[in-house]
Design an enzyme around this catalytic site. Structure first.
Site, short mmCIF file in Angstrom:
data_model
loop_
_atom_site.label_atom_id
_atom_site.label_comp_id
_atom_site.label_asym_id
_atom_site.label_seq_id
_atom_site.Cartn_x
_atom_site.Cartn_y
_atom_site.Cartn_z
N HIS A 41 0.79 -1.18 0.08
CA HIS A 41 -0.01 0.09 -0.08
C HIS A 41 0.82 1.34 0.02
CE1 HIS A 41 -3.57 2.26 2.10
NE2 HIS A 41 -3.13 2.72 1.00
N HIS A 47 3.65 0.90 3.07
CA HIS A 47 3.69 -0.27 4.04
C HIS A 47 2.99 -1.47 3.45
CE1 HIS A 47 -0.17 1.87 4.53
NE2 HIS A 47 -0.65 0.79 4.73
N ASP A 49 0.04 -4.42 4.19
CA ASP A 49 -0.96 -4.69 5.25
C ASP A 49 -0.92 -6.22 5.18
OD1 ASP A 49 -2.34 -2.24 6.06
OD2 ASP A 49 -2.37 -1.88 3.66
N LYS A 203 -7.80 7.72 -16.54
CA LYS A 203 -8.55 9.05 -15.98
C LYS A 203 -8.37 9.99 -17.09
CE LYS A 203 -9.43 9.66 -11.05
NZ LYS A 203 -8.46 9.76 -9.90
N ASP A 205 -7.67 9.51 -20.18
CA ASP A 205 -8.47 9.40 -21.59
C ASP A 205 -9.76 9.48 -21.37
OD1 ASP A 205 -6.18 8.07 -22.50
OD2 ASP A 205 -6.73 5.90 -22.31
MN MN Z 1 -2.85 0.22 4.41
#
Ligand code: MN
Length: 216
Positions: A41, A47, A49, A203, A205
């Site tokens: 993430h 980090h 998860d 986005k 496009d």
């Molecule tokens: Mn996270």
């Protein structure tokens, strides 16, 4: 359990804006193997998860440095809110105005079980409550024994702090650095950077198409 353990998860998110799953009703314990997933993430700070299926949800920890295959490495794992089971397949970009804004990939996934004698005597829920989980992972990148040890209880807005440590077994390897040498998603083969780029291209496009339509 009167209140869903997902209420904190839902309160933090606006599902009209984020593409993350809302999650249905808490499911009954499924038969068969329990899932685990590790999501990379790229939020305000990168980090990993770490999530274990338990009690119909994904119990979750944020591991700043990611899991290690070296038994000498003790990786800090900060407990975070339970996530719905559907979250195990989530990849994409969480929008700027949303909690956890940034790119997410499924970095590793597979099944887990309690190790050795623990599997006969205890449930994962019991070990979680006691603050010590001894598990065996069958993932694509992570395999073998891992221990999760609580080192500080939460409370008053504080999150529980745990350590994630590789057990010194045949699957241990101090030289492997899967976090840096195997950065691709096990679902799509993409890196967090590629997921972010693709989202940006889609986005722009979409924006061009819309403006072209307006000109007609
Ligand atoms: Mn996270």
């Amino acid at each position: 359990m009167a209140k869903s353990s997902l209420s904190q998860y839902r309160a933090k998110r606006d599902f009209a804006s984020t593409g993350e799953p809302r999650g249905g009703a808490r499911r009954k314990r499924r038969r068969g193997k329990l899932r685990f997933v590790v999501q990379e993430h790229d939020a305000s700070s990168l980090h990993y998860d770490f999530r274990l299926e338990m009690d119909g949800v994904l119990k979750s920890w944020a591991v700043p440095k990611g899991p290690s295959t070296d038994p000498r490495q003790r990786r800090l794992a900060v407990r975070t809110e339970d996530h719905p089971l559907d979250y195990a397949q989530f990849e994409g970009v969480i929008p700027e105005d949303q909690y956890g804004a940034g790119s997410v990939i499924v970095w590793d996934a597979g099944t887990y079980r309690l190790r050795g004698d623990d599997a006969k005597k205890k449930t994962p829920e019991q070990e979680l409550r006691a603050g010590h989980l001894s598990i065996w992972l069958d993932g694509e990148k992570l395999r073998g024994g891992y221990a999760l040890q609580r080192i500080a209880k939460g409370g008053k807005g504080e999150q529980e702090r745990w350590l994630l440590i590789k057990v010194d077994d045949d699957e241990a390897d101090a030289r492997r650095r899967p976090v840096s040498t195997q950065p691709e998603s096990v679902l799509s083969g993409r890196t967090v950077e590629e997921v972010e780029e693709q989202e940006r291209e889609q986005k722009s496009d979409g924006g061009e198409r819309r403006s072209r339509r307006r000109r007609k």
